[in-house]
Design a protein around this motif. Structure first.
Motif, mmCIF file in Angstrom:
data_model
loop_
_atom_site.group_PDB
_atom_site.id
_atom_site.type_symbol
_atom_site.label_atom_id
_atom_site.label_comp_id
_atom_site.label_asym_id
_atom_site.label_seq_id
_atom_site.Cartn_x
_atom_site.Cartn_y
_atom_site.Cartn_z
ATOM 1 N N VAL A 173 111.986 100.082 94.328
ATOM 2 C CA VAL A 173 112.042 101.481 94.735
ATOM 3 C C VAL A 173 112.392 102.315 93.511
ATOM 4 N N ALA A 174 111.801 103.509 93.415
ATOM 5 C CA ALA A 174 112.100 104.400 92.286
ATOM 6 C C ALA A 174 111.732 105.824 92.656
ATOM 7 N N ASN A 175 112.461 106.784 92.060
ATOM 8 C CA ASN A 175 112.114 108.191 92.162
ATOM 9 C C ASN A 175 111.283 108.578 90.944
ATOM 10 N N VAL A 176 110.133 109.170 91.192
ATOM 11 C CA VAL A 176 109.178 109.509 90.133
ATOM 12 C C VAL A 176 109.116 111.026 90.025
ATOM 13 N N ASN A 177 109.478 111.549 88.851
ATOM 14 C CA ASN A 177 109.591 112.991 88.662
ATOM 15 C C ASN A 177 108.306 113.588 88.089
ATOM 16 N N ALA A 178 108.262 114.926 88.027
ATOM 17 C CA ALA A 178 107.090 115.627 87.496
ATOM 18 C C ALA A 178 106.759 115.112 86.094
ATOM 19 N N GLY A 179 105.493 114.788 85.885
ATOM 20 C CA GLY A 179 105.051 114.274 84.595
ATOM 21 C C GLY A 179 105.162 112.778 84.446
ATOM 22 N N ASP A 180 105.708 112.087 85.474
ATOM 23 C CA ASP A 180 105.873 110.633 85.429
ATOM 24 C C ASP A 180 104.734 109.944 86.186
ATOM 25 N N LEU A 181 104.670 108.604 86.042
ATOM 26 C CA LEU A 181 103.557 107.821 86.569
ATOM 27 C C LEU A 181 104.046 106.711 87.488
ATOM 28 N N TRP A 182 103.149 106.257 88.386
ATOM 29 C CA TRP A 182 103.329 104.967 89.051
ATOM 30 C C TRP A 182 101.992 104.244 89.102
ATOM 31 N N TYR A 183 102.050 102.941 89.350
ATOM 32 C CA TYR A 183 100.846 102.116 89.421
ATOM 33 C C TYR A 183 101.117 100.942 90.353
ATOM 34 N N THR A 238 99.162 118.608 70.993
ATOM 35 C CA THR A 238 99.932 117.364 71.073
ATOM 36 C C THR A 238 99.135 116.313 71.844
ATOM 37 N N ILE A 239 99.582 115.055 71.724
ATOM 38 C CA ILE A 239 99.031 113.981 72.539
ATOM 39 C C ILE A 239 100.111 112.937 72.784
ATOM 40 N N LYS A 240 100.077 112.347 73.970
ATOM 41 C CA LYS A 240 100.871 111.149 74.244
ATOM 42 C C LYS A 240 100.048 110.259 75.170
ATOM 43 N N ILE A 241 100.207 108.961 74.998
ATOM 44 C CA ILE A 241 99.350 107.984 75.667
ATOM 45 C C ILE A 241 100.208 107.006 76.464
ATOM 46 N N ALA A 242 99.721 106.652 77.651
ATOM 47 C CA ALA A 242 100.340 105.585 78.446
ATOM 48 C C ALA A 242 99.235 104.620 78.875
ATOM 49 N N ASP A 243 99.379 103.378 78.458
ATOM 50 C CA ASP A 243 98.446 102.333 78.888
ATOM 51 C C ASP A 243 99.217 101.028 78.994
ATOM 52 N N SER A 244 98.541 99.905 79.090
ATOM 53 C CA SER A 244 99.224 98.639 79.350
ATOM 54 C C SER A 244 100.149 98.218 78.217
ATOM 55 N N ARG A 245 100.028 98.851 77.043
ATOM 56 C CA ARG A 245 100.924 98.518 75.940
ATOM 57 C C ARG A 245 102.321 99.091 76.163
ATOM 58 N N LYS A 287 97.115 97.855 84.410
ATOM 59 C CA LYS A 287 96.086 97.026 83.787
ATOM 60 C C LYS A 287 94.688 97.624 83.851
ATOM 61 N N THR A 288 94.466 98.621 84.713
ATOM 62 C CA THR A 288 93.103 99.136 84.864
ATOM 63 C C THR A 288 92.968 100.626 84.581
ATOM 64 N N ILE A 289 94.081 101.326 84.365
ATOM 65 C CA ILE A 289 94.031 102.770 84.101
ATOM 66 C C ILE A 289 94.880 103.094 82.874
ATOM 67 N N ALA A 290 94.301 103.889 81.957
ATOM 68 C CA ALA A 290 95.021 104.389 80.784
ATOM 69 C C ALA A 290 94.880 105.905 80.749
ATOM 70 N N VAL A 291 95.850 106.590 80.145
ATOM 71 C CA VAL A 291 95.819 108.054 80.134
ATOM 72 C C VAL A 291 96.292 108.588 78.800
ATOM 73 N N ALA A 292 95.694 109.702 78.402
ATOM 74 C CA ALA A 292 96.221 110.526 77.316
ATOM 75 C C ALA A 292 96.490 111.910 77.889
ATOM 76 N N GLU A 293 97.726 112.371 77.760
ATOM 77 C CA GLU A 293 98.040 113.755 78.124
ATOM 78 C C GLU A 293 97.951 114.583 76.855
ATOM 79 N N VAL A 294 97.056 115.566 76.860
ATOM 80 C CA VAL A 294 96.724 116.328 75.655
ATOM 81 C C VAL A 294 96.986 117.805 75.899
ATOM 82 N N THR A 321 90.524 101.490 82.023
ATOM 83 C CA THR A 321 90.676 100.463 80.995
ATOM 84 C C THR A 321 92.146 100.115 80.869
ATOM 85 N N ASP A 322 92.449 99.053 80.152
ATOM 86 C CA ASP A 322 93.857 98.698 79.952
ATOM 87 C C ASP A 322 94.440 99.321 78.694
ATOM 88 N N VAL A 323 93.583 99.645 77.713
ATOM 89 C CA VAL A 323 94.037 100.226 76.451
ATOM 90 C C VAL A 323 93.195 101.472 76.142
#
Length: 421
Positions: free
Chosen positions: A159-169, A280-287, A293-300, A375-377
């Motif tokens: 269980v977790a609380n996920v705030n604005a700008g955060d992710l779950w999978y 700016t850019i920040k990336i979240a992927d399997s790394r 494992k199947t979705i990666a994102v860059a917030e730009v 993708t994963d990466v």
């Protein structure tokens, strides 16, 4: 007698004749904006004519590059824009959900088979009931706080609380629930992304729907209790329904299996973005978000006058969501096919791999987008970097660039270019 000496004359060697005519310098900027006080017309320079029939002016104001496209557009590129505002909205007592999937997009974008999305809103305390999907579920919280719960196939609960700008999978088939906390009195809104373009939010596997379609005596036998214990189960699915906000401590039942090895949420909002010349850019992927494992994102983010550089993604389609601002993209689909689209907040762009494209900020405020890849990466190829790292004589032979221009090419990806001075 020898011939009198003559003065040596030097002449510069003529440049090679172009194989084809040079590209035009004619401007191809947008001819109006969303707030322009005009009647937009299908005219660019000497081309086109005014509209003398019915005219949907609000739509035309939102899409100048469709009504009066750049002269560089050519051939046929399928539609690459879908506004969530055109999606049917499913209204429930605790909130709503609207989706983009094959039903409303594949007819417009035949290649859009890899990803689908849902925009979901929950009032404070409201629950998106316990369920699971055939596909994996990735999410980005747009506003408020969402409490998520899940149990793995090994029986590990989370269980977790996920705030604005955060992710779950959540991986495909893994049961979970979503509930709005009352941290924000309005509740929460989030973007759900699924790794299949044919996904349908209405066909998920719901706890209440399942229980209503099992004979009660069988249910009682399964749980080894009396049939009367299930007298109050719903007769049909709840989907989204009101409830009291979850407790602040988020307490879980004790679990003999222990916690899962990796969390199913990621505090993306707390990741410091990389500062670039134009944004700016920040990336979240399997790394970094190991379960994803199947979705990666860059917030730009892209500042006014700047642009997400010309690039492409080598192996994955891009599903882009506009969070803030206005944008323009030209998609290059090879064989001289290119088409330009305009986007506003709440719109989706779908760019098939490996179409070349850019994202240009066409407004006066910061543009903020999510580049979501199946993708994963996260991977992209920069046009600027490609040319900078290619032997100069090849670049000259193709584009007839000067030595000075070539020396200014970037051997490191610009990612977001600076505004032009």
């Amino acid at each position: 007698m020898s011939a009198p000496a003559t003065k040596t004359q030097t002449t510069s060697a003529p440049g090679p004749s172009p194989t084809v005519p040079y590209a035009s310098d004619d401007p191809n900027v947008e001819l109006w904006g969303l707030d322009s006080d005009i009647t937009p017309e299908a005219i660019r320079g000497p081309f086109g004519a005014n509209i003398i029939g019915p005219h949907n002016i609000p739509i035309a104001l939102e899409n100048p590059s469709l009504l009066a496209p750049p002269t560089t557009d050519h051939g046929n590129v399928p539609n690459a824009k879908w506004p969530f505002a055109l999606s049917h909205n499913r209204l429930q007592t605790g909130g709503w959900a609207r989706q983009q999937n094959g039903e409303n997009l594949l007819l417009l974008i035949p290649a859009a088979s890899g990803i689908a999305g849902v925009d979901m809103r929950l009032r404070a305390g409201a629950i998106r009931e316990l369920h699971w999907h055939k596909t994996a579920e990735w999410a980005y919280v747009l506003k408020g706080t969402t409490q998520v719960t899940t149990v793995t196939d090994d029986g590990q609960n989370y269980v977790a609380n996920v705030n604005a700008g955060d992710l779950w999978y959540f991986p495909a088939g893994q049961p979970h629930s979503l509930q709005a906390t009352d941290d924000d009195p309005e509740g929460t809104e989030f973007l759900l992304v699924f790794d299949s373009g044919s996904f349908d939010e209405g066909s998920t596997f719901l706890l209440t729907d399942w229980m209503a379609h099992i004979p009660k005596e069988t249910v009682a036998k399964n749980f080894h209790t009396s049939q009367s214990a299930f007298d109050h189960i719903p007769s049909e699915e709840l989907y989204i329904f009101p409830s009291t906000p979850p407790p602040q401590d988020g307490a879980l039942p004790s679990d003999p299996q222990g916690p899962p090895p990796n969390p199913f949420t990621y505090a993306f909002s707390q990741v410091n973005p990389t500062q670039l010349a134009g944004g700016t850019i920040k990336i979240a992927d399997s790394r970094s978000f190991h379960v994803s494992k199947t979705i990666a994102v860059a917030e730009v983010t892209v500042e006014p006058g700047a642009m997400r550089e010309i690039h492409w993604h080598p192996t994955a389609d891009e599903w882009t969501y506009i969070i803030e601002g206005t944008a323009r993209m030209t998609l290059f689909a090879a064989q001289s096919n290119a088409r330009t689209f305009d986007y506003q907040a709440g719109d989706i762009a779908y760019i098939p791999s490996p179409y070349g494209h850019y994202i240009e900020n066409t407004g006066n405020s910061t543009l903020r987008v999510l580049e979501i890849l199946k993708t994963d990466v996260f991977q992209d190829v920069s046009l600027n970097q490609w040319l900078a790292l290619t032997p100069a004589h090849l670049v000259k032979a193709h584009l007839d660039l000067s030595d000075d221009t070539i020396t200014h090419l970037s051997k490191v990806k610009p990612i977001v270019t600076a505004p032009q001075s």
